[in-house]
Design a protein around this motif. Structure first.
Motif, short mmCIF file in Angstrom:
data_model
loop_
_atom_site.label_atom_id
_atom_site.label_comp_id
_atom_site.label_asym_id
_atom_site.label_seq_id
_atom_site.Cartn_x
_atom_site.Cartn_y
_atom_site.Cartn_z
N TRP A 11 0.85 -1.20 0.00
CA TRP A 11 0.00 0.00 0.00
C TRP A 11 0.88 1.24 0.00
O TRP A 11 2.11 1.15 0.06
N ASN A 12 0.23 2.39 -0.03
CA ASN A 12 0.95 3.66 0.06
C ASN A 12 1.86 3.68 1.29
O ASN A 12 1.50 3.17 2.35
N ASP A 13 3.04 4.26 1.15
CA ASP A 13 4.03 4.21 2.22
C ASP A 13 3.62 4.96 3.47
O ASP A 13 4.23 4.76 4.53
N THR A 14 2.62 5.84 3.40
CA THR A 14 2.17 6.55 4.60
C THR A 14 1.42 5.62 5.55
O THR A 14 1.27 5.92 6.73
N ILE A 15 0.95 4.48 5.03
CA ILE A 15 0.20 3.51 5.84
C ILE A 15 1.17 2.59 6.56
O ILE A 15 2.09 2.05 5.97
N TYR A 55 -0.21 0.21 9.14
CA TYR A 55 -1.01 -1.01 9.32
C TYR A 55 -2.42 -0.73 8.81
O TYR A 55 -2.90 0.42 8.83
N LYS A 56 -3.09 -1.80 8.40
CA LYS A 56 -4.48 -1.70 7.93
C LYS A 56 -5.30 -2.77 8.62
O LYS A 56 -4.83 -3.90 8.84
N ALA A 57 -6.55 -2.43 8.97
CA ALA A 57 -7.49 -3.41 9.52
C ALA A 57 -8.79 -3.31 8.73
O ALA A 57 -9.35 -2.23 8.58
N ASP A 58 -9.25 -4.43 8.21
CA ASP A 58 -10.53 -4.47 7.52
C ASP A 58 -11.65 -4.51 8.55
O ASP A 58 -11.60 -5.29 9.50
N VAL A 59 -12.65 -3.66 8.36
CA VAL A 59 -13.79 -3.60 9.26
C VAL A 59 -15.06 -3.70 8.43
O VAL A 59 -15.03 -3.63 7.20
N GLU A 60 -16.17 -3.86 9.11
CA GLU A 60 -17.45 -3.97 8.41
C GLU A 60 -17.73 -2.68 7.65
O GLU A 60 -17.77 -1.60 8.21
N GLY A 61 -17.87 -2.80 6.33
CA GLY A 61 -18.18 -1.64 5.52
C GLY A 61 -17.00 -0.79 5.14
O GLY A 61 -17.18 0.31 4.62
N GLY A 62 -15.77 -1.27 5.37
CA GLY A 62 -14.62 -0.45 5.01
C GLY A 62 -13.33 -0.91 5.64
O GLY A 62 -13.09 -2.11 5.81
N ALA A 63 -12.49 0.05 6.00
CA ALA A 63 -11.17 -0.26 6.57
C ALA A 63 -10.69 0.91 7.39
O ALA A 63 -11.16 2.05 7.24
N LEU A 64 -9.76 0.64 8.30
CA LEU A 64 -9.06 1.72 9.00
C LEU A 64 -7.57 1.54 8.75
O LEU A 64 -7.06 0.43 8.69
N PHE A 65 -6.90 2.68 8.57
CA PHE A 65 -5.48 2.70 8.25
C PHE A 65 -4.74 3.43 9.36
O PHE A 65 -5.06 4.58 9.67
N LEU A 66 -3.76 2.77 9.96
CA LEU A 66 -2.96 3.38 11.02
C LEU A 66 -1.72 3.99 10.40
O LEU A 66 -0.97 3.30 9.69
N THR A 67 -1.48 5.27 10.69
CA THR A 67 -0.33 5.99 10.17
C THR A 67 0.45 6.58 11.33
O THR A 67 0.05 6.45 12.49
N ASP A 68 1.56 7.24 11.02
CA ASP A 68 2.31 7.91 12.08
C ASP A 68 1.53 9.09 12.66
O ASP A 68 1.62 9.39 13.84
N TRP A 69 0.76 9.78 11.80
CA TRP A 69 0.07 11.00 12.23
C TRP A 69 -1.32 10.77 12.80
O TRP A 69 -1.92 11.67 13.36
N GLY A 70 -1.86 9.55 12.64
CA GLY A 70 -3.21 9.30 13.14
C GLY A 70 -3.85 8.11 12.46
O GLY A 70 -3.17 7.18 12.01
N VAL A 71 -5.18 8.15 12.36
CA VAL A 71 -5.95 7.05 11.79
C VAL A 71 -6.84 7.58 10.69
O VAL A 71 -7.48 8.63 10.84
N ARG A 72 -6.87 6.87 9.57
CA ARG A 72 -7.81 7.20 8.50
C ARG A 72 -8.86 6.09 8.43
O ARG A 72 -8.54 4.91 8.32
N TYR A 73 -10.12 6.49 8.50
CA TYR A 73 -11.24 5.57 8.37
C TYR A 73 -11.84 5.74 6.97
O TYR A 73 -12.03 6.88 6.51
N ALA A 74 -12.12 4.65 6.28
CA ALA A 74 -12.71 4.69 4.95
C ALA A 74 -13.86 3.70 4.88
O ALA A 74 -13.67 2.51 5.16
N PHE A 75 -15.04 4.21 4.52
CA PHE A 75 -16.25 3.37 4.48
C PHE A 75 -16.94 3.51 3.13
O PHE A 75 -16.92 4.59 2.51
N TYR A 76 -17.56 2.42 2.67
CA TYR A 76 -18.32 2.45 1.43
C TYR A 76 -19.82 2.31 1.73
O TYR A 76 -20.21 1.85 2.80
#
Length: 216
Positions: free
Chosen positions: A27-31, A33-54
């Motif tokens: 994946w993109n180098d800013t990521i 770790y990634k965790a798949d969740v119901e309806g999307g995913a969360l991405f752990l970065t150095d600066w925080g967490v990105r949540y992405a849902f469909y």
């Protein structure tokens, strides 16, 4: 106080057990770790967490059309991503994984430079020293759902913890929960729970979210 303070945040509810998958350049180098969740995913970065849902209805519509033998190449899938950034934190600390899972993941998609084999996954992640004397722990609750704890060492101040929401506007409910509405779903972070460990005994400490604009 000279004893340890733990702040427990329920995170987002309704998810099954999480696996934090390490980024080995698939994946993109800013990521990190990634965790798949119901309806999307969360991405752990150095600066925080990105949540992405469909939008689940979009996939259901595509699924139905595939079974009907229809072309779905131009069918849209709506997404909504938002960030939770660690404000005024030490972003140079390494993320420490714990409890490696026996399963691993293979990624052979796209350019060969993005392929990765036997990628490990973990059940727990620690941001050590994210704030002075404060660690952040991400994990999956045994009953399902993402949880995160702030572990406050003696004499450290929990006032340092500031989380900036970008891409959504959280709202505090009458139950002190944090309600989040995106363009594709609705999410709730339950009110935090805190306790202090003194001489091996746990003492519950009053704790709640304080919302200042988009900063918790």
């Amino acid at each position: 106080s000279s004893s340890l303070l733990l702040l427990f945040f329920s995170g987002l509810q309704g998810f099954s057990q999480l696996a934090f998958i390490q980024n080995n350049h698939q994946w993109n180098d800013t990521i990190r770790y990634k965790a798949d969740v119901e309806g999307g995913a969360l991405f752990l970065t150095d600066w925080g967490v990105r949540y992405a849902f469909y939008k689940s209805g979009d996939l259901e519509k595509i699924h139905d059309k595939i079974h009907q033998g229809k072309d779905v190449s131009k069918e849209p899938v709506h997404w909504h991503a938002y960030d939770v950034q660690f404000l005024q934190a030490d972003l140079h600390k390494q993320i420490e994984p714990r409890d490696r899972q026996s399963a691993y993941y293979n990624y052979f998609v796209g350019p060969q430079s993005n392929w990765a084999a036997q990628v490990p996954a973990f059940q727990v992640l620690y941001y050590r020293g994210l704030y002075p004397g404060i660690d952040l722990k991400f994990y999956s609750h045994p009953n399902g759902g993402a949880e995160y704890d702030f572990i406050v060492q003696p004499y450290a101040s929990p006032d340092a913890i500031r989380l900036q929401y970008r891409g959504v506007q959280p709202v505090l409910t009458s139950k002190d929960d944090l309600f989040i509405r995106t363009s594709v779903n609705e999410l709730t972070e339950l009110a935090p729970v805190a306790y202090q460990v003194t001489g091996g005994a746990k003492k519950k400490i009053p704790c709640r979210f304080r919302l200042e604009g988009s900063v918790v």
